[in-house]
Design a protein around this motif. Structure first.
Motif, mmCIF file in Angstrom:
data_model
loop_
_atom_site.group_PDB
_atom_site.id
_atom_site.type_symbol
_atom_site.label_atom_id
_atom_site.label_comp_id
_atom_site.label_asym_id
_atom_site.label_seq_id
_atom_site.Cartn_x
_atom_site.Cartn_y
_atom_site.Cartn_z
ATOM 1 N N ASP A 1 -20.412 4.933 0.801
ATOM 2 C CA ASP A 1 -20.994 4.978 2.144
ATOM 3 C C ASP A 1 -22.224 5.882 2.170
ATOM 4 O O ASP A 1 -23.270 5.536 2.760
ATOM 5 N N ALA A 2 -22.136 7.064 1.527
ATOM 6 C CA ALA A 2 -23.280 7.982 1.489
ATOM 7 C C ALA A 2 -24.425 7.401 0.676
ATOM 8 O O ALA A 2 -25.610 7.554 1.047
ATOM 9 N N TRP A 3 -24.127 6.733 -0.444
ATOM 10 C CA TRP A 3 -25.191 6.164 -1.285
ATOM 11 C C TRP A 3 -25.968 5.085 -0.533
ATOM 12 O O TRP A 3 -27.182 4.976 -0.654
ATOM 13 N N ILE A 4 -25.240 4.283 0.267
ATOM 14 C CA ILE A 4 -25.923 3.252 1.048
ATOM 15 C C ILE A 4 -26.872 3.886 2.057
ATOM 16 O O ILE A 4 -27.992 3.413 2.280
ATOM 17 N N TRP B 1 0.814 -1.221 0.000
ATOM 18 C CA TRP B 1 0.000 0.000 0.000
ATOM 19 C C TRP B 1 0.849 1.274 0.000
ATOM 20 O O TRP B 1 0.375 2.337 -0.363
ATOM 21 N N ARG B 2 2.102 1.169 0.415
ATOM 22 C CA ARG B 2 2.964 2.348 0.388
ATOM 23 C C ARG B 2 3.449 2.683 -1.019
ATOM 24 O O ARG B 2 4.001 3.755 -1.233
ATOM 25 N N ARG B 3 3.273 1.755 -1.936
ATOM 26 C CA ARG B 3 3.682 2.012 -3.302
ATOM 27 C C ARG B 3 2.581 2.686 -4.115
ATOM 28 O O ARG B 3 2.829 3.087 -5.254
ATOM 29 N N VAL B 4 1.388 2.785 -3.556
ATOM 30 C CA VAL B 4 0.285 3.455 -4.250
ATOM 31 C C VAL B 4 0.493 4.961 -4.150
ATOM 32 O O VAL B 4 0.758 5.483 -3.063
ATOM 33 N N PRO B 5 0.377 5.717 -5.255
ATOM 34 C CA PRO B 5 0.571 7.175 -5.189
ATOM 35 C C PRO B 5 -0.505 7.836 -4.353
ATOM 36 O O PRO B 5 -1.599 7.290 -4.137
ATOM 37 N N ALA B 6 -0.202 9.050 -3.864
ATOM 38 C CA ALA B 6 -1.135 9.759 -2.974
ATOM 39 C C ALA B 6 -2.468 10.017 -3.646
ATOM 40 O O ALA B 6 -3.533 9.865 -3.027
ATOM 41 N N TRP B 7 -2.427 10.424 -4.929
ATOM 42 C CA TRP B 7 -3.694 10.705 -5.605
ATOM 43 C C TRP B 7 -4.537 9.453 -5.747
ATOM 44 O O TRP B 7 -5.784 9.505 -5.720
ATOM 45 N N GLY B 8 -3.892 8.282 -5.876
ATOM 46 C CA GLY B 8 -4.639 7.037 -5.956
ATOM 47 C C GLY B 8 -5.335 6.709 -4.640
ATOM 48 O O GLY B 8 -6.494 6.265 -4.629
ATOM 49 N N VAL B 9 -4.624 6.955 -3.521
ATOM 50 C CA VAL B 9 -5.233 6.719 -2.209
ATOM 51 C C VAL B 9 -6.420 7.657 -1.993
ATOM 52 O O VAL B 9 -7.494 7.231 -1.536
ATOM 53 N N ASP B 10 -6.234 8.945 -2.313
ATOM 54 C CA ASP B 10 -7.316 9.916 -2.109
ATOM 55 C C ASP B 10 -8.520 9.601 -2.993
ATOM 56 O O ASP B 10 -9.675 9.725 -2.559
ATOM 57 N N THR B 11 -8.271 9.199 -4.220
ATOM 58 C CA THR B 11 -9.383 8.837 -5.109
ATOM 59 C C THR B 11 -10.152 7.647 -4.565
ATOM 60 O O THR B 11 -11.397 7.618 -4.576
ATOM 61 N N GLY B 12 -9.433 6.648 -4.041
ATOM 62 C CA GLY B 12 -10.105 5.507 -3.457
ATOM 63 C C GLY B 12 -10.930 5.879 -2.235
ATOM 64 O O GLY B 12 -12.043 5.370 -2.046
ATOM 65 N N LEU B 13 -10.412 6.789 -1.392
ATOM 66 C CA LEU B 13 -11.161 7.215 -0.207
ATOM 67 C C LEU B 13 -12.411 7.997 -0.597
ATOM 68 O O LEU B 13 -13.481 7.844 0.034
ATOM 69 N N VAL B 14 -12.321 8.841 -1.634
ATOM 70 C CA VAL B 14 -13.498 9.589 -2.090
ATOM 71 C C VAL B 14 -14.555 8.633 -2.623
ATOM 72 O O VAL B 14 -15.756 8.765 -2.329
ATOM 73 N N ALA B 15 -14.136 7.650 -3.397
ATOM 74 C CA ALA B 15 -15.086 6.666 -3.928
ATOM 75 C C ALA B 15 -15.739 5.878 -2.793
ATOM 76 O O ALA B 15 -16.956 5.617 -2.809
ATOM 77 N N LEU B 16 -14.954 5.478 -1.791
ATOM 78 C CA LEU B 16 -15.507 4.739 -0.654
ATOM 79 C C LEU B 16 -16.479 5.606 0.137
ATOM 80 O O LEU B 16 -17.509 5.122 0.619
ATOM 81 N N SER B 17 -16.161 6.904 0.267
ATOM 82 C CA SER B 17 -17.065 7.813 0.974
ATOM 83 C C SER B 17 -18.387 7.984 0.225
ATOM 84 O O SER B 17 -19.467 8.013 0.834
ATOM 85 N N LEU B 18 -18.304 8.096 -1.101
ATOM 86 C CA LEU B 18 -19.547 8.214 -1.899
ATOM 87 C C LEU B 18 -20.377 6.944 -1.793
ATOM 88 O O LEU B 18 -21.631 7.011 -1.717
ATOM 89 N N PHE C 1 -27.293 15.042 8.005
ATOM 90 C CA PHE C 1 -28.389 14.415 7.248
ATOM 91 C C PHE C 1 -28.271 12.906 7.130
ATOM 92 O O PHE C 1 -29.230 12.250 6.736
ATOM 93 N N MET C 2 -27.124 12.344 7.438
ATOM 94 C CA MET C 2 -26.984 10.899 7.235
ATOM 95 C C MET C 2 -25.984 10.328 8.237
ATOM 96 O O MET C 2 -25.164 11.055 8.797
ATOM 97 N N ASP C 3 -26.075 9.031 8.426
ATOM 98 C CA ASP C 3 -25.207 8.333 9.377
ATOM 99 C C ASP C 3 -24.030 7.726 8.606
ATOM 100 O O ASP C 3 -23.987 6.524 8.356
ATOM 101 N N VAL C 4 -23.060 8.578 8.241
ATOM 102 C CA VAL C 4 -21.894 8.123 7.481
ATOM 103 C C VAL C 4 -20.694 8.033 8.420
ATOM 104 O O VAL C 4 -20.669 8.635 9.490
#
Length: 375
Positions: free
Chosen positions: A28-31, A9-26, A72-75
């Motif tokens: 979570d909100a969609w659920i 996981w340390r070999r993943v670039p920072a933008w890749g980690v942030d993109t994955g966290l944003v997708a996971l957050s979306l 508004f939501m339990d995220v």
């Protein structure tokens, strides 16, 4: 762990980690918003999730952008990530505590106070607030723990660098002390004794009636004087242990080779030549090789003749010193072969080789071979 020693996981670039966290957050909100159609909720979810892209540069702004989601939501994903990042970059404990309280308050507002807000509802709201506050403090504490670990790692690196620096300084001090002691010994003992040899040889040269004896005394005196010059040069080098500029006597080059052979006291023939423009280090190595070879002839092959052959071709150059068999009985002399060891080290510095072997006729051959390179 990967072969390089780093976790995957340390070999993943920072933008890749942030993109994955944003997708996971979306996700979570969609659920949490599944079946809901309020545009305001979707807007808060989008803004809060996208705010995670700012968590490395402005972590406080990223945290504040996640607060409307909690109303508004339990995220969990976006607020936890934002709090962790803020705790990782901030050293203000009151600020972090206030953000954890603000996070818990925003989450508790899911149950607004109304006229029908009974005592039981207040109790559950308080329980929810305490639970959410404890949940909010978890990423804060974890972020502070990681921050402390990074600080300790940096301190350990600094301590290790300081220790290596101190070890290097101590080694330099010990080396300088040993060099100074060796210089004193050479100056006070060896130089004194060689000076006495030169004086006695000069006296013998003046007092001797036989021409052969005078020539021998003259050769001894000349060699003694040259040895004194070498000793003075070595003492100067040994005393220059602090790295400061020191005026040194000139090092021998090919121009001094004829003088060396003339003063050797051995019948020596010089043939061949070296390529023009070789480095001064290479010239000095050739000179020292011839000097050591002629010294060995004087010590171990009295009465022998020698031939010094310089040569070069398209790729290599070298010198070969060959002597005939001794014509007089040899006197056993102590030798640790340090001279040959030093010559091999000089040859290795030129990426060359040094060979020393007897000849079928009873003589000896010393040969240096090195690749020809420009200055």
């Amino acid at each position: 762990m990967t072969p390089t020693g780093r976790a995957p996981w340390r070999r993943v670039p920072a933008w890749g980690v942030d993109t994955g966290l944003v997708a996971l957050s979306l996700l979570d909100a969609w659920i949490n918003l599944y079946g809901e159609a309020a545009p305001l909720m979707w807007a808060c979810a989008a803004v809060g999730s996208a705010g995670l892209f700012l968590r490395r540069s402005v972590p406080m702004a990223a945290f504040l952008l996640t607060l409307p989601m909690l109303v508004f939501m339990d995220v969990a994903v976006a607020p936890v990530v934002a709090l962790y990042t803020l705790a990782l970059h901030s050293r203000s404990r009151p600020l972090l505590a206030g953000c954890a309280l603000l996070n818990a308050a925003a989450s508790t507002l899911v149950w607004p106070v109304s006229e029908t807000f009974s005592g039981e509802d207040r109790t559950w709201t308080l329980i929810q607030f305490v639970y959410t506050l404890a949940t909010a403090f978890a990423p804060v504490l974890f972020g502070q723990l990681v921050q402390a670990r990074q600080d300790v790692a940096r301190k350990l690196v600094e301590v290790e660098e300081a220790r290596e620096h101190e070890s290097a300084l101590y080694a330099q001090t010990v080396l300088a002390r040993e060099r100074a002691q060796l210089a004193r010994e050479m100056h006070d003992v060896v130089s004194h004794q060689v000076s006495l040899i030169a004086v006695q040889a000069g006296a013998l040269q003046v007092a001797a009636e036989d021409a052969r004896t005078r020539d021998g005394a003259r050769a001894i005196r000349t060699l003694s004087v040259n040895t004194l010059d070498e000793l003075r040069h070595m003492v100067t080098l040994l005393r220059a242990s602090g790295g400061s500029a020191t005026e040194l006597t000139p090092q021998p080059t090919l121009a001094d080779l004829q003088q060396l052979i003339a003063n050797s006291g051995i019948e020596t023939a010089l043939t061949g030549e070296l390529p023009p423009g070789i480095s001064t280090t290479a010239q000095r190595t050739v000179y020292r090789t011839v000097q050591e070879a002629l010294t060995n002839v004087r010590k171990h092959a009295p009465g022998a003749r020698a031939e010094v052959r310089l040569w070069h071709d398209a790729r290599n150059f070298g010198v070969t010193v060959t002597n005939t068999a001794p014509t007089r009985p040899t006197v056993p002399l102590p030798s640790a072969h340090h001279g040959l060891v030093g010559l091999r080290e000089r040859a290795e510095l030129l990426d060359g080789t040094l060979t020393a072997e007897p000849t079928p006729e009873g003589g000896f051959t010393l040969a240096l071979r090195a690749p020809a390179r420009p200055v």
